[in-house]
Design a protein around this motif. Structure first.
Motif, PDB file in Angstrom:
ATOM      1  N   GLU A 556      21.797 -25.436  11.611  1.00 37.69           N
ATOM      2  CA  GLU A 556      22.162 -24.242  12.384  1.00 37.69           C
ATOM      3  C   GLU A 556      22.486 -23.074  11.454  1.00 37.69           C
ATOM      4  OE1 GLU A 556      25.251 -26.120  14.568  1.00 37.69           O
ATOM      5  OE2 GLU A 556      24.056 -26.306  16.383  1.00 37.69           O
ATOM      6  N   THR A 557      23.075 -23.368  10.290  1.00 37.79           N
ATOM      7  CA  THR A 557      23.341 -22.310   9.306  1.00 37.79           C
ATOM      8  C   THR A 557      22.030 -21.716   8.795  1.00 37.79           C
ATOM      9  OG1 THR A 557      25.404 -23.361   8.623  1.00 37.79           O
ATOM     10  CG2 THR A 557      24.417 -21.805   7.086  1.00 37.79           C
ATOM     11  N   ILE A 558      21.067 -22.591   8.493  1.00 35.37           N
ATOM     12  CA  ILE A 558      19.759 -22.126   8.026  1.00 35.37           C
ATOM     13  C   ILE A 558      19.100 -21.258   9.090  1.00 35.37           C
ATOM     14  CG2 ILE A 558      17.409 -22.895   7.465  1.00 35.37           C
ATOM     15  CD1 ILE A 558      18.700 -25.331   6.106  1.00 35.37           C
ATOM     16  N   GLU A 559      19.176 -21.702  10.340  1.00 37.22           N
ATOM     17  CA  GLU A 559      18.561 -20.937  11.429  1.00 37.22           C
ATOM     18  C   GLU A 559      19.246 -19.591  11.600  1.00 37.22           C
ATOM     19  OE1 GLU A 559      15.796 -20.189  14.422  1.00 37.22           O
ATOM     20  OE2 GLU A 559      15.871 -21.685  12.819  1.00 37.22           O
ATOM     21  N   LYS A 560      20.570 -19.569  11.431  1.00 36.23           N
ATOM     22  CA  LYS A 560      21.308 -18.299  11.532  1.00 36.23           C
ATOM     23  C   LYS A 560      20.847 -17.329  10.459  1.00 36.23           C
ATOM     24  CE  LYS A 560      25.357 -18.153   9.766  1.00 36.23           C
ATOM     25  NZ  LYS A 560      26.792 -18.378   9.472  1.00 36.23           N
ATOM     26  N   TRP A 561      20.703 -17.793   9.229  1.00 36.74           N
ATOM     27  CA  TRP A 561      20.247 -16.925   8.134  1.00 36.74           C
ATOM     28  C   TRP A 561      18.821 -16.431   8.401  1.00 36.74           C
ATOM     29  CZ3 TRP A 561      21.935 -20.152   3.202  1.00 36.74           C
ATOM     30  CH2 TRP A 561      23.328 -20.126   3.127  1.00 36.74           C
ATOM     31  N   ARG A 562      17.992 -17.325   8.905  1.00 36.66           N
ATOM     32  CA  ARG A 562      16.588 -16.970   9.147  1.00 36.66           C
ATOM     33  C   ARG A 562      16.471 -15.888  10.218  1.00 36.66           C
ATOM     34  NH1 ARG A 562      12.083 -18.553  12.101  1.00 36.66           N
ATOM     35  NH2 ARG A 562      13.414 -19.639  13.575  1.00 36.66           N
ATOM     36  N   VAL A 563      17.236 -16.035  11.300  1.00 35.43           N
ATOM     37  CA  VAL A 563      17.193 -15.045  12.385  1.00 35.43           C
ATOM     38  C   VAL A 563      17.715 -13.695  11.911  1.00 35.43           C
ATOM     39  CG1 VAL A 563      18.174 -14.462  14.630  1.00 35.43           C
ATOM     40  CG2 VAL A 563      17.338 -16.787  14.210  1.00 35.43           C
ATOM     41  N   MET A 564      18.838 -13.732  11.154  1.00 32.43           N
ATOM     42  CA  MET A 564      19.403 -12.473  10.653  1.00 32.43           C
ATOM     43  C   MET A 564      18.450 -11.796   9.681  1.00 32.43           C
ATOM     44  SD  MET A 564      23.396 -13.541  10.115  1.00 32.43           S
ATOM     45  CE  MET A 564      23.845 -11.923   9.500  1.00 32.43           C
ATOM     46  N   ASN A 565      17.743 -12.569   8.871  1.00 25.72           N
ATOM     47  CA  ASN A 565      16.772 -12.006   7.938  1.00 25.72           C
ATOM     48  C   ASN A 565      15.620 -11.347   8.684  1.00 25.72           C
ATOM     49  OD1 ASN A 565      14.001 -13.017   6.176  1.00 25.72           O
ATOM     50  ND2 ASN A 565      15.532 -11.742   5.122  1.00 25.72           N
ATOM     51  N   ARG A 566      15.185 -11.971   9.751  1.00 23.55           N
ATOM     52  CA  ARG A 566      14.084 -11.404  10.539  1.00 23.55           C
ATOM     53  C   ARG A 566      14.503 -10.098  11.190  1.00 23.55           C
ATOM     54  NH1 ARG A 566      10.974 -14.365  15.620  1.00 23.55           N
ATOM     55  NH2 ARG A 566       9.395 -12.706  15.939  1.00 23.55           N
ATOM     56  N   MET A 567      15.754 -10.076  11.691  1.00 24.75           N
ATOM     57  CA  MET A 567      16.258  -8.875  12.348  1.00 24.75           C
ATOM     58  C   MET A 567      16.423  -7.724  11.345  1.00 24.75           C
ATOM     59  SD  MET A 567      19.098 -10.618  14.849  1.00 24.75           S
ATOM     60  CE  MET A 567      19.746  -9.028  15.329  1.00 24.75           C
ATOM     61  N   GLN A 568      16.883  -8.036  10.137  1.00 28.29           N
ATOM     62  CA  GLN A 568      17.158  -6.984   9.159  1.00 28.29           C
ATOM     63  C   GLN A 568      15.898  -6.507   8.456  1.00 28.29           C
ATOM     64  OE1 GLN A 568      20.167  -8.210   6.388  1.00 28.29           O
ATOM     65  NE2 GLN A 568      21.721  -8.577   7.971  1.00 28.29           N
ATOM     66  N   GLN A 569      14.967  -7.410   8.186  1.00 28.42           N
ATOM     67  CA  GLN A 569      13.816  -7.034   7.358  1.00 28.42           C
ATOM     68  C   GLN A 569      12.489  -7.128   8.079  1.00 28.42           C
ATOM     69  OE1 GLN A 569      13.909  -9.113   3.610  1.00 28.42           O
ATOM     70  NE2 GLN A 569      16.113  -8.821   3.319  1.00 28.42           N
ATOM     71  N   ASN A 570      12.523  -7.535   9.334  1.00 35.69           N
ATOM     72  CA  ASN A 570      11.294  -7.647  10.116  1.00 35.69           C
ATOM     73  C   ASN A 570      10.247  -8.467   9.374  1.00 35.69           C
ATOM     74  OD1 ASN A 570       9.752  -7.214  12.414  1.00 35.69           O
ATOM     75  ND2 ASN A 570       8.823  -5.322  11.605  1.00 35.69           N
ATOM     76  N   ALA A 571      10.697  -9.616   8.849  1.00 36.87           N
ATOM     77  CA  ALA A 571       9.812 -10.461   8.039  1.00 36.87           C
ATOM     78  C   ALA A 571       8.747 -11.117   8.917  1.00 36.87           C
ATOM     79  CB  ALA A 571      10.626 -11.528   7.336  1.00 36.87           C
ATOM     80  N   PRO A 572       7.539 -11.306   8.372  1.00 36.18           N
ATOM     81  CA  PRO A 572       6.477 -11.986   9.133  1.00 36.18           C
ATOM     82  C   PRO A 572       6.886 -13.423   9.475  1.00 36.18           C
ATOM     83  CG  PRO A 572       5.587 -10.894   7.171  1.00 36.18           C
ATOM     84  CD  PRO A 572       7.077 -10.847   7.044  1.00 36.18           C
TER      85      PRO A 572
END
Length: 788
Positions: A556-572
Motif C-alpha cells: 500500500e505504501t508503494i501504491e501511495k507513492w506511485r499514485v502521488m508520482n503520477r499526480m505530480q509528474q503525469n508519468a506515463p
C-alpha cells in the motif's frame, strides 16, 4: 499516605464484605494427613498411661486428645488386622459430645493394616462405613473377630490381588504400607531380600490394581529410587509418608514415629473420604512432600458487586460476594448467566481507564470492589458515574479496618506487577499478557504481526528497563525525525532548490535506526530463549522485513507513492508499471542497512545505489521522481524483525515431531501455538500476574484442549492465579480446579449458585448438568464408549 474522612456506603461496608469473602472461601487447601496410625487395639501399641488405675477408656481418650492437640487434620486408624480400635473411638465420641465437638474440622477414618503373604497393606474406608461392613471385610480375608489386633494373624484366604479386589468391593482403598521397610512390598528392591518377597510382574500387577491409591514410604532418602520404581512398573501412584505410630506418647521408642512426625500434605476441599480419594488420584496438583512455599505473586482474593445484572444468591444481601482461589478458578454456567460480565467487571475495576471494557460493562453494575493481595491487602472500589468519571478509590487493610489512600501512588507501586498501567482491552498490542478472550486470541493468531507483538511484550517482561529504555528512545527519535523532516519539507515547497537534508535529520535518523537495532537484538535473544523453553512444541523464527502496522502493508505504501508520482509528474502508465516492479524488489530484498525511504527523501542516489545494488542511473531516476512523494512518517519504515512460528502438530498425540508453518495451520492450531507462546513462554520468563481468560477452548478440539491447555493450566497455577470462563469440562475437571464458580440466571439477573472444588457433591451435580448435559447423558456416552 492514609486519610481519615467520612466514608460512603460502600466504604463503610469494606471490612464486613471482606470478612464475608474470606468466610465464603471453599477452595481446596493443604491439610496434614497421617494415614497409618495404630490405636490401643494393636497388640504392640505402647500405652502412655501405665499406672495401676489406668483404664482402656483413659488410653483411648488420651489417643484422641493427642490427635486434637496435633497439627494433623486427617488420621486413619489402622490397627493390625483389626477395626476394634476405630469402633472403640466412635463409641467414646458417641458418649462424649464435648469431645466430639472439639474434633471440629478434623477427620478420623476407619482402616486396617492387614498382613497378607507376610506383606503389609493399609486399607482405608469412608467415615460413613458401618461396623458390620468393616468386620465382614476382615472375615472375607480370613481374619476372625477373635484374631483382630494380632500382628501375627494373616489374611490367608486371599492373595494380595484378591485382597485389593475385596477392598474395592467394600468401597475401600489400599495403600502399600512402609514399602521400603520390613514387610514392605518393595523392600527387596532396596537391597534387603525378604524370604517371601514379591518381585517383578507380581509387584506390578498389585500396584496396577484399581484399588491401590498410594505407596507409603519411611525414608525420604529413598524417594528418588521410588520414583524410578514407579517408572519401571508404569504406575502413577502418589508417594506418601505416614507415621505408623504405635503410641500417644511423643517420647516412645517402638515401631514407627509419634503421630504426625511422618505425614503428607494433601490438598482437599471438604474433609471427607471422597475428597481424599480424589486427591490421591491427582498427585501432581494435590500431594506435597514439603511445606508449601509462600506465594509472592499478586492474587485477586475476590470481588463484591452491587446492583446491575449480577446479584447474590441470597436475595436479601445487597452485595454479591464472590471468592477466588489463588490457583485455578473456573467460571461455568449456561450462556447468558454472566460469566463474561464477571470477568469484564474485574478488568474494569483493575483498570478504570480501559474504555473498551468499560463500554461493555458500565451498565451492568453500580458498584464493585476487588480485594487484592500483593504483600499487603488492598481494596479497589469503583462506582462509575460515566466512562470519563470512573470514580475509583483505593484502600489498604491495617489491623481490623481498611484505610483510604489519599493517593493511589503507593497502591500502583505495590500493584505494578498486577496492573502495570496496562490497558487490558488491547491485550498484547498494549503490552498486556494477563487477560484476553478467544476473539482477541484468534485475531493475534491470524494477523501477520501477531507473533511479533507477543515477542515484543515478552522482551518487555524479560529485559524490563533495558527494553523499555530502547522503546522510549525509539519513540523520542521518531518524533524528532518526523518534526525535522516536516520542517525541511515546508522549506522545499517554498524553494525547490532548498537542501533536502540536514545534519540534525541525519543524526536523528541514525539514532532511530540504532534504537531499532537494539530492539531487534532483544527479540533475537527472546526467540533463542523461547526455542529452548518450547522445544519440540513450537519453533520460533525471525527474519528481517518491512513491518508496518496491520492496517497498512508495504504494497500500500508503494501504491501511495506511485499514485502521488503520477499526480505530480503525469508519468506515463508504462513508467508507473516499471516503478512498481523496482520498488517491490527494493522492499523485498532487506538487509540491516536498508534505508530506502530515507535516501529517497534526501535524494541521496549514491547511497541508494550503494546499499541496494541499483545502477546509478536508476537510483538517480528514483530519487528524482519520488523525493517529493515520500512523507515524513515514511522515514520510520526501517527493517524490523518479523517473528513467526511453526507448530509441532504431533505434540501430545504421538512421539513424532512434525512442524508446520503458521500459514499452513488451521485456525484452531494457530490459536494453540499462540497460547503456548503466551502461557508457557510468558510464565517461564517470569510472568506471575493473574491471568483472566474468557472461553479459551472455542474452536479447539478436545485433544488439544486436554493435551495442551489443561496441562499448561496445571503447570501455571503453581506460580500464578488463573480465572477462566469455560464451557469445556476438561478444564475444570482434568485441570483439577481449586475453585469452580457455578453461575445461574433467571433471565433478569445472574448469581453464583455454588462454588468450591469438584470434591463437593453439589459442584459435581452442577458440572454434570452444565458441562456434560446431565448425569444421564454422561453415563450414556460412557456406556457407548464401553467405559461405564
Amino acid at each position: 499516605m492514609l486519610e481519615d474522612k467520612p466514608l460512603y456506603e460502600a466504604e463503610q461496608n469494606l471490612m464486613t464484605l471482606y470478612k464475608r469473602l474470606r468466610k465464603r472461601d471453599k477452595s481446596t487447601q493443604y491439610v496434614k494427613a497421617d494415614l497409618h496410625v495404630h490405636s490401643p487395639a494393636s497388640a504392640d501399641y505402647v500405652w502412655t498411661n501405665k499406672g495401676p488405675e489406668a483404664t482402656e477408656d483413659d488410653e483411648y481418650r488420651l489417643f484422641v486428645e493427642t490427635f486434637l492437640e496435633s497439627d494433623v487434620q486427617i488420621m486413619a486408624v489402622t490397627d493390625h488386622n483389626s477395626v476394634k480400635g476405630y469402633l472403640k473411638i466412635q463409641e467414646l465420641l458417641g458418649l462424649d459430645s464435648a469431645l466430639k465437638w472439639r474434633l471440629g474440622k478434623k477427620l478420623i477414618l476407619p482402616g486396617v493394616e492387614i498382613t497378607c503373604y507376610q506383606q503389609h497393606f493399609v486399607v482405608i474406608f469412608s467415615e460413613n462405613t458401618e461396623a458390620g461392613t468393616l468386620n465382614h471385610f476382615l472375615f472375607e480375608c480370613g481374619i476372625s473377630i477373635e484374631d483382630q489386633g494380632n500382628e501375627e494373624a494373616s489374611a490367608d484366604r486371599v492373595s494380595p490381588l484378591l485382597l485389593c479386589e475385596k477392598a474395592r468391593e467394600n468401597k475401600g482403598i489400599v495403600l502399600i504400607a512402609h514399602c521400603d521397610a520390613e514387610h514392605g512390598l518393595l523392600q527387596s528392591f532396596f537391597g534387603r531380600q525378604e524370604e517371601l518377597g514379591f518381585k517383578g510382574k507380581s509387584v506390578e500387577r498389585i500396584l496396577k490394581s484399581s484399588a491401590v491409591y498410594g505407596i507409603c514410604y519411611n525414608d525420604p532418602g529413598k524417594l528418588g529410587r521410588l520414583q524410578e520404581l514407579k517408572a519401571q512398573f508404569g504406575v502413577d501412584l502418589p508417594l506418601l509418608q505416614a507415621s505408623d505410630s504405635h503410641s500417644s506418647s511423643k517420647e516412645y521408642r517402638a515401631s514407627g514415629r509419634p503421630l504426625g512426625q511422618r505425614s503428607t500434605l494433601i490438598k482437599l476441599g471438604p474433609l471427607c473420604f471422597r475428597s481424599l480419594c480424589l486427591a490421591l488420584r491427582n498427585e501432581e496438583s494435590r500431594i506435597l512432600h514439603h511445606a508449601p512455599s509462600t506465594r509472592t505473586n499478586p492474587v485477586l482474593l475476590g470481588i463484591a458487586i452491587n446492583g446491575g445484572f449480577l446479584r447474590d444468591m441470597d436475595k436479601v444481601q445487597s452485595w454479591a460476594v464472590i471468592p477466588f482461589s489463588e490457583e485455578l478458578n473456573c467460571i461455568v454456567g449456561a450462556r447468558g448467566t454472566g460469566k463474561s460480565t464477571l470477568l469484564d467487571i474485574l478488568k474494569y475495576v483493575l483498570n478504570p481507564q480501559n474504555k473498551a471494557v468499560g463500554t461493555r460493562v458500565i451498565d451492568r453494575f453500580d458498584k464493585a470492589i476487588v480485594f487484592v493481595r500483593t504483600g499487603e491487602t488492598y481494596a479497589i472500589v469503583l462506582e462509575p458515574i460515566g466512562l470519563n468519571r470512573p470514580n475509583a478509590k483505593y484502600y489498604v487493610l491495617k489491623g481490623d479496618a481498611f484505610h483510604r489512600l489519599s493517593s493511589n501512588i503507593r497502591l500502583q507501586s505495590s500493584l505494578k506487577r498486577l496492573t502495570n498501567n496496562l490497558r487490558l482491552s488491547e491485550y498484547l498490542t498494549s503490552e498486556n499478557i494477563q487477560s484476553y478472550d478467544q476473539k482477541e486470541l484468534f485475531f493475534l493468531a491470524t494477523m501477520p504481526e501477531g507473533p511479533t507483538l507477543v515477542t515484543e511484550n515478552l522482551c518487555a517482561l524479560m529485559f524490563r528497563e533495558d527494553f523499555a529504555r530502547a522503546k522510549r528512545e525509539l519513540q523520542d527519535h521518531a518524533i524528532r525525525l518526523i518534526s525535522q523532516a516536516t520542517v525541511l519539507l515546508k522549506d522545499r515547497k517554498r524553494d525547490p532548490k532548498a537542501d533536502l537534508t540536514s545534519p540534525y535529520l541525519e543524526s536523528q535518523y541514525k539514532a532511530f535506526v540504532e534504537a531499532n537495532r537494539r530492539i531487534t537484538q532483544f527479540q533475537r535473544e527472546i526467540i533463542d530463549h523461547l526455542n529452548i523453553i518450547l522445544c519440540n512444541r513450537l519453533a520460533m523464527k525471525g527474519s528481517l522485513g518491512i513491518a508496518l502496522n496491520h492496517k497498512e502493508t508495504y504494497e500500500e505504501t508503494i501504491e501511495k507513492w506511485r499514485v502521488m508520482n503520477r499526480m505530480q509528474q503525469n508519468a506515463p502508465y508504462e513508467h508507473l508499471i516499471d516503478l512498481r516492479k523496482v520498488l517491490k524488489n527494493l522492499f523485498r530484498d532487506i538487509s540491516e542497512d536498508w534505508a530506502v525511504p530515507f535516501y529517497l527523501f534526501t535524494k541521496n542516489a549514491e547511497s541508494l545505489a550503494e546499499t541496494t545494488g541499483l545502477t546509478s542511473d536508476i537510483a538517480n531516476e528514483l530519487c528524482g521522481r519520488l523525493c517529493t512523494v515520500v512523507e515524513p512518517t515514511d522515514l520510520l519504515i526501517v527493517p524490523r524483525l518479523i517473528v513467526d512460528f511453526e507448530l509441532n502438530v504431533k505434540h501430545g498425540i504421538s512421539n513424532e515431531v512434525t512442524y508446520r508453518k503458521r500459514n499452513e495451520l488451521s485456525l484452531g492450531q494457530r490459536a494453540v501455538g499462540m497460547l503456548l507462546l503466551i502461557l508457557h513462554g510468558a510464565t517461564e520468563l517470569g510472568e506471575t500476574r493473574p491471568l483472566l481468560i474468557d472461553q479459551p477452548e472455542d474452536d479447539l478440539d478436545n485433544v488439544y484442549i486436554y493435551q495442551t491447555l489443561v496441562k499448561e493450566f496445571q503447570r501455571l497455577k503453581k506460580t500464578r492465579q488463573l480465572l477462566i470462563a469455560t464451557h469445556n469440562p476438561n478444564i475444570p475437571i482434568a485441570g483439577d480446579a481449586e475453585n469452580i464458580l457455578v453461575l445461574e440466571s433467571d433471565g433478569d439477573s445472574g448469581w453464583v449458585q455454588n462454588w468450591g472444588s469438584i470434591d463437593r457433591e453439589e459442584i459435581i451435580k452442577k458440572v454434570l448438568q452444565i458441562l456434560e448435559g446431565d448425569r444421564e447423558a454422561f453415563m450414556r456416552r460412557a456406556w457407548k464408549y464401553d467405559l461405564a
